[in-house]
Design a protein around this motif. Structure first.
Motif, PDB file in Angstrom:
ATOM      1  N   LEU A   1       0.799  -1.230   0.000  1.00  0.00           N
ATOM      2  CA  LEU A   1       0.000   0.000   0.000  1.00  0.00           C
ATOM      3  C   LEU A   1       0.833   1.281   0.000  1.00  0.00           C
ATOM      4  O   LEU A   1       0.467   2.235  -0.697  1.00  0.00           O
ATOM      5  N   PRO A   2       1.926   1.386   0.758  1.00  0.00           N
ATOM      6  CA  PRO A   2       2.713   2.629   0.679  1.00  0.00           C
ATOM      7  C   PRO A   2       3.212   2.925  -0.738  1.00  0.00           C
ATOM      8  O   PRO A   2       3.166   4.067  -1.187  1.00  0.00           O
ATOM      9  N   ALA A   3       3.673   1.888  -1.429  1.00  0.00           N
ATOM     10  CA  ALA A   3       4.142   2.103  -2.802  1.00  0.00           C
ATOM     11  C   ALA A   3       2.986   2.490  -3.710  1.00  0.00           C
ATOM     12  O   ALA A   3       3.149   3.317  -4.628  1.00  0.00           O
ATOM     13  N   PHE A   4       1.813   1.912  -3.471  1.00  0.00           N
ATOM     14  CA  PHE A   4       0.620   2.279  -4.247  1.00  0.00           C
ATOM     15  C   PHE A   4       0.294   3.757  -4.031  1.00  0.00           C
ATOM     16  O   PHE A   4       0.033   4.497  -4.991  1.00  0.00           O
ATOM     17  N   ILE A   5       0.290   4.205  -2.774  1.00  0.00           N
ATOM     18  CA  ILE A   5       0.009   5.611  -2.469  1.00  0.00           C
ATOM     19  C   ILE A   5       0.996   6.522  -3.187  1.00  0.00           C
ATOM     20  O   ILE A   5       0.617   7.546  -3.764  1.00  0.00           O
ATOM     21  N   ASN A   6       2.256   6.154  -3.167  1.00  0.00           N
ATOM     22  CA  ASN A   6       3.277   6.985  -3.799  1.00  0.00           C
ATOM     23  C   ASN A   6       3.057   7.083  -5.307  1.00  0.00           C
ATOM     24  O   ASN A   6       3.254   8.151  -5.912  1.00  0.00           O
ATOM     25  N   ARG A   7       2.641   5.990  -5.925  1.00  0.00           N
ATOM     26  CA  ARG A   7       2.378   6.044  -7.364  1.00  0.00           C
ATOM     27  C   ARG A   7       1.169   6.938  -7.666  1.00  0.00           C
ATOM     28  O   ARG A   7       1.165   7.672  -8.652  1.00  0.00           O
ATOM     29  N   VAL A   8       0.153   6.859  -6.797  1.00  0.00           N
ATOM     30  CA  VAL A   8      -1.011   7.724  -6.983  1.00  0.00           C
ATOM     31  C   VAL A   8      -0.606   9.191  -6.868  1.00  0.00           C
ATOM     32  O   VAL A   8      -1.043  10.037  -7.660  1.00  0.00           O
ATOM     33  N   LYS A   9       0.233   9.496  -5.903  1.00  0.00           N
ATOM     34  CA  LYS A   9       0.684  10.885  -5.731  1.00  0.00           C
ATOM     35  C   LYS A   9       1.432  11.364  -6.973  1.00  0.00           C
ATOM     36  O   LYS A   9       1.233  12.501  -7.438  1.00  0.00           O
ATOM     37  N   ASP A  10       2.276  10.510  -7.533  1.00  0.00           N
ATOM     38  CA  ASP A  10       3.024  10.891  -8.736  1.00  0.00           C
ATOM     39  C   ASP A  10       2.079  11.186  -9.889  1.00  0.00           C
ATOM     40  O   ASP A  10       2.253  12.171 -10.620  1.00  0.00           O
ATOM     41  N   VAL A  11       1.078  10.330 -10.076  1.00  0.00           N
ATOM     42  CA  VAL A  11       0.131  10.529 -11.175  1.00  0.00           C
ATOM     43  C   VAL A  11      -0.696  11.793 -10.942  1.00  0.00           C
ATOM     44  O   VAL A  11      -0.890  12.611 -11.850  1.00  0.00           O
TER      45      VAL A  11
ATOM     46  N   SER B   1      -6.521   2.214  11.969  1.00  0.00           N
ATOM     47  CA  SER B   1      -5.141   2.684  12.113  1.00  0.00           C
ATOM     48  C   SER B   1      -4.146   1.694  11.514  1.00  0.00           C
ATOM     49  O   SER B   1      -3.009   1.595  11.980  1.00  0.00           O
ATOM     50  N   TRP B   2      -4.574   0.977  10.472  1.00  0.00           N
ATOM     51  CA  TRP B   2      -3.696  -0.010   9.829  1.00  0.00           C
ATOM     52  C   TRP B   2      -3.454   0.359   8.373  1.00  0.00           C
ATOM     53  O   TRP B   2      -4.372   0.812   7.699  1.00  0.00           O
ATOM     54  N   PRO B   3      -2.234   0.152   7.839  1.00  0.00           N
ATOM     55  CA  PRO B   3      -1.013  -0.230   8.555  1.00  0.00           C
ATOM     56  C   PRO B   3      -0.240   1.030   8.954  1.00  0.00           C
ATOM     57  O   PRO B   3       0.275   1.729   8.078  1.00  0.00           O
ATOM     58  N   PRO B   4      -0.145   1.361  10.234  1.00  0.00           N
ATOM     59  CA  PRO B   4       0.353   2.687  10.633  1.00  0.00           C
ATOM     60  C   PRO B   4       1.800   2.949  10.264  1.00  0.00           C
ATOM     61  O   PRO B   4       2.124   3.969   9.657  1.00  0.00           O
ATOM     62  N   GLU B   5       2.689   2.023  10.628  1.00  0.00           N
ATOM     63  CA  GLU B   5       4.113   2.279  10.373  1.00  0.00           C
ATOM     64  C   GLU B   5       4.400   2.366   8.882  1.00  0.00           C
ATOM     65  O   GLU B   5       5.225   3.156   8.432  1.00  0.00           O
ATOM     66  N   ALA B   6       3.688   1.558   8.105  1.00  0.00           N
ATOM     67  CA  ALA B   6       3.985   1.493   6.683  1.00  0.00           C
ATOM     68  C   ALA B   6       3.517   2.740   5.939  1.00  0.00           C
ATOM     69  O   ALA B   6       4.264   3.320   5.143  1.00  0.00           O
ATOM     70  N   VAL B   7       2.255   3.161   6.170  1.00  0.00           N
ATOM     71  CA  VAL B   7       1.702   4.230   5.333  1.00  0.00           C
ATOM     72  C   VAL B   7       1.932   5.624   5.894  1.00  0.00           C
ATOM     73  O   VAL B   7       1.775   6.608   5.169  1.00  0.00           O
ATOM     74  N   ALA B   8       2.299   5.732   7.173  1.00  0.00           N
ATOM     75  CA  ALA B   8       2.449   7.068   7.758  1.00  0.00           C
ATOM     76  C   ALA B   8       3.483   7.905   7.013  1.00  0.00           C
ATOM     77  O   ALA B   8       3.337   9.117   6.884  1.00  0.00           O
ATOM     78  N   GLY B   9       4.519   7.262   6.527  1.00  0.00           N
ATOM     79  CA  GLY B   9       5.567   7.990   5.818  1.00  0.00           C
ATOM     80  C   GLY B   9       5.379   8.039   4.321  1.00  0.00           C
ATOM     81  O   GLY B   9       6.228   8.595   3.608  1.00  0.00           O
ATOM     82  N   ALA B  10       4.288   7.472   3.812  1.00  0.00           N
ATOM     83  CA  ALA B  10       4.024   7.517   2.374  1.00  0.00           C
ATOM     84  C   ALA B  10       3.682   8.940   1.944  1.00  0.00           C
ATOM     85  O   ALA B  10       3.459   9.830   2.774  1.00  0.00           O
ATOM     86  N   HIS B  11       3.591   9.151   0.641  1.00  0.00           N
ATOM     87  CA  HIS B  11       3.402  10.496   0.103  1.00  0.00           C
ATOM     88  C   HIS B  11       1.934  10.923   0.134  1.00  0.00           C
ATOM     89  O   HIS B  11       1.374  11.360  -0.884  1.00  0.00           O
ATOM     90  N   GLN B  12       1.313  10.785   1.288  1.00  0.00           N
ATOM     91  CA  GLN B  12      -0.027  11.307   1.501  1.00  0.00           C
ATOM     92  C   GLN B  12       0.093  12.642   2.220  1.00  0.00           C
ATOM     93  O   GLN B  12       1.038  12.869   2.983  1.00  0.00           O
TER      94      GLN B  12
END
Length: 554
Positions: A287-297, A314-325
């Protein structure tokens, strides 16, 4: 808006004309008045603008009311070049002899982007015959909503735009793309961003059967489902065919509609599965990589586009908290059931994300539940979080399916508006202060009243924060409560007056101020105090639900 009306004139409303203003924009504050029957009233409307406790501008305009007529006055002020700044707007009506006729207050803020201080609302009615669009958005702007989730606006989860302007959605509702466009335009006129709801991995049965090898499967080789054959879960691995398809859908939506980003939903389950080849898929990693690709697009189409992801439970907190959201969005479910749990969710999200803004989706019925609503907002706002709860005019989210929202009773709507005024007025303290409850609360006490750093019934919950130049102490009144379940109705806490406060601090204090959304329009008042050595003493005049003490350091 809080108001105090005299017998000669009534302030019927006072509000900013947008949910948020941009730097350099003209800020407009609208005052609406009504005069008494068979009497002429004239005088001066005096407006005082302040940032925290410092005055920044004073404006005046004359008014004349004849024979019960209604009149409107618009105050205009040029917003400064600020990254994010909240303001209080305190208005006093004087007659020609200089006597006070009435007072009122509101707030507004100026920011370069709405995601710096997200006040996320919702819309969920996109029917072809929808009426009153501008009035709906105007009412929402009076709560300072600056971003809106367009919930279930789409044709299908896998094909967002419809083949024709009017269409039937998966739940059998007739929707209109023209209505959606009109709502986006109205939102923009009110200074609000429009965010389209989407789901990261949901597809209709027909799409799944045509693209079975794009799906996610369980250990038995069965497709993962959401609901009884309602939606199928697809594989959102960043380089999967499903992800490529959905990213093209997002790009098309942003090019053909005037949305301001992408809102991403997920369902919390499954958390893992297998692709069509039988290889494992760990969604916490995907999911973090998915979020980052969405942000790029999204930003390739609109450079300032926002991307938001729903961290269900609150899942997955550690993984997505630092994503490009752009901010952290958390939909809380059991076991997050208490006020303490809300605090923990917010503080963890801020820590893991490096201090990004936090929005919490916690569904509370407003029916007969004024103080349950206010306590939840007080706890979230005091910890620097926002609460997605308001939309469709004066609606409040009481269910995870947004169309089941409830209309706030007038008493709840008025009080909630005061809380949102307060959150905007003091946002530079609420959002920018670091939590230091563990130290501050241990050095603070109220004579004759139990007060502490943990939620405990029959006590005043003390929340401590620090910002350069300030110490902030929040008092959340839990006196008289018998449970801490945030979703359950609550009685009014037991109000207290004349509370003697003692606080130990090695810092020399220049002044002590108190502000509350529960009275006096959220205006701050300076309190007399003494400081002998490290001991500061002062009196808290009254505590209803939430008081905020602001200690300015020398």
């Amino acid at each position: 808006m809080a108001r105090q009306n005299g017998r000669h004139v009534q302030i019927t409303d006072f509000y900013p004309t947008k949910g948020m203003f941009r730097p350099g924009e003209t800020v407009e504050l609208r005052l609406e008045l009504a005069g008494p029957e068979q009497k002429v009233v004239q005088g001066t409307a005096h407006l005082r603008l302040s940032h925290l406790m410092e005055p920044v501008a004073e404006l005046e305009q004359p008014f004349v009311l004849t024979g019960g007529e209604r009149a409107g006055i618009t105050f205009a002020w040029t917003a400064p070049q600020a990254r994010l700044q909240g303001y209080g707007a305190d208005l006093t009506l004087f007659d020609t002899a200089g006597q006070v006729l009435a007072t009122t207050s509101t707030a507004f803020d100026v920011g370069v982007h709405w995601t710096l201080a997200p006040r996320y609302g919702f819309l969920c009615d996109f029917s072809p015959d929808r009426a009153g669009i501008d009035e709906t958005l105007r009412r929402m702007s009076r709560y300072h909503i600056n971003g809106i989730q367009f919930y279930d606006w789409q044709y299908r989860h896998d094909h967002l735009l419809p083949p024709q302007a009017t269409f039937i959605d998966p739940l059998g509702r007739q929707l209109s793309l023209a209505t959606t466009r009109a709502l986006i335009e109205a939102a923009h006129r009110q200074g609000m961003a429009a965010m389209p709801y989407t789901a990261v991995y949901a597809a209709s049965p027909s799409f799944f059967h045509s693209h079975r090898d794009w799906a996610l499967f369980d250990g038995g080789g069965n497709p993962c489902l959401f609901g009884d054959d309602f939606l199928y879960i697809m594989n959102p691995t960043p380089d999967s065919p499903w992800t490529g398809h959905l990213l093209r859908q997002f790009e098309r939506v942003l090019r053909e509609m005037d949305f301001d980003g992408i809102h991403l939903d997920q369902y919390g389950e499954p958390r893992s599965g297998f692709d069509a080849a039988g290889d494992p898929v760990d969604l916490a990693q995907v999911l973090p990589a998915f979020i980052n690709r969405v942000k790029d697009v999204a930003t390739s189409v609109k450079p300032d586009a926002a991307v938001v992801f729903n961290a269900v439970k609150s899942w997955p907190p550690e993984a997505v908290a630092g994503a490009h959201q752009d901010f952290v969005y958390i939909e809380v479910w059991p076991p997050c059931t208490t006020y303490r749990d809300l605090r923990d969710v917010v503080l963890e999200a801020k820590q893991l994300s490096g201090g990004k803004p936090v929005v919490v989706a916690a569904y509370i019925s407003p029916a007969g539940n004024l103080h349950g609503v206010l306590l939840a907002d007080a706890i979230l706002f005091a910890h620097g979080a926002a609460h997605i709860e308001l939309g469709e005019g004066d609606g409040m989210l009481a269910d995870p399916y947004f169309p089941k929202f409830e209309v706030m009773p007038p008493q709840v709507a008025q009080a909630v508006r005061s809380y949102y005024d307060f959150a905007v007025r003091y946002e530079n303290l609420l959002l920018e202060s670091a939590d230091n409850t563990s130290e501050i609360a241990q050095r603070f006490c109220l004579e004759g009243v139990a007060a502490g750093l943990e939620q405990s019934f029959g006590t005043v919950w003390v929340i401590g924060q620090q910002k350069p130049g300030y110490q902030v102490i929040h008092l959340i009144n839990l006196l008289g409560l018998t449970d801490g379940e945030w979703a359950c109705p609550k009685p009014a806490p037991t109000s207290r007056r004349g509370l003697l406060a003692r606080y130990e601090t090695a810092t020399r204090v220049e002044r002590v101020c108190l502000a509350s959304p529960d009275y006096d329009g959220g205006r701050w008042a300076e309190l007399p105090f003494t400081q002998q050595g490290n001991v500061l003493r002062f009196v808290v005049p009254e505590l209803h639900v939430w008081d905020m003490l602001i200690l300015s350091e020398q």
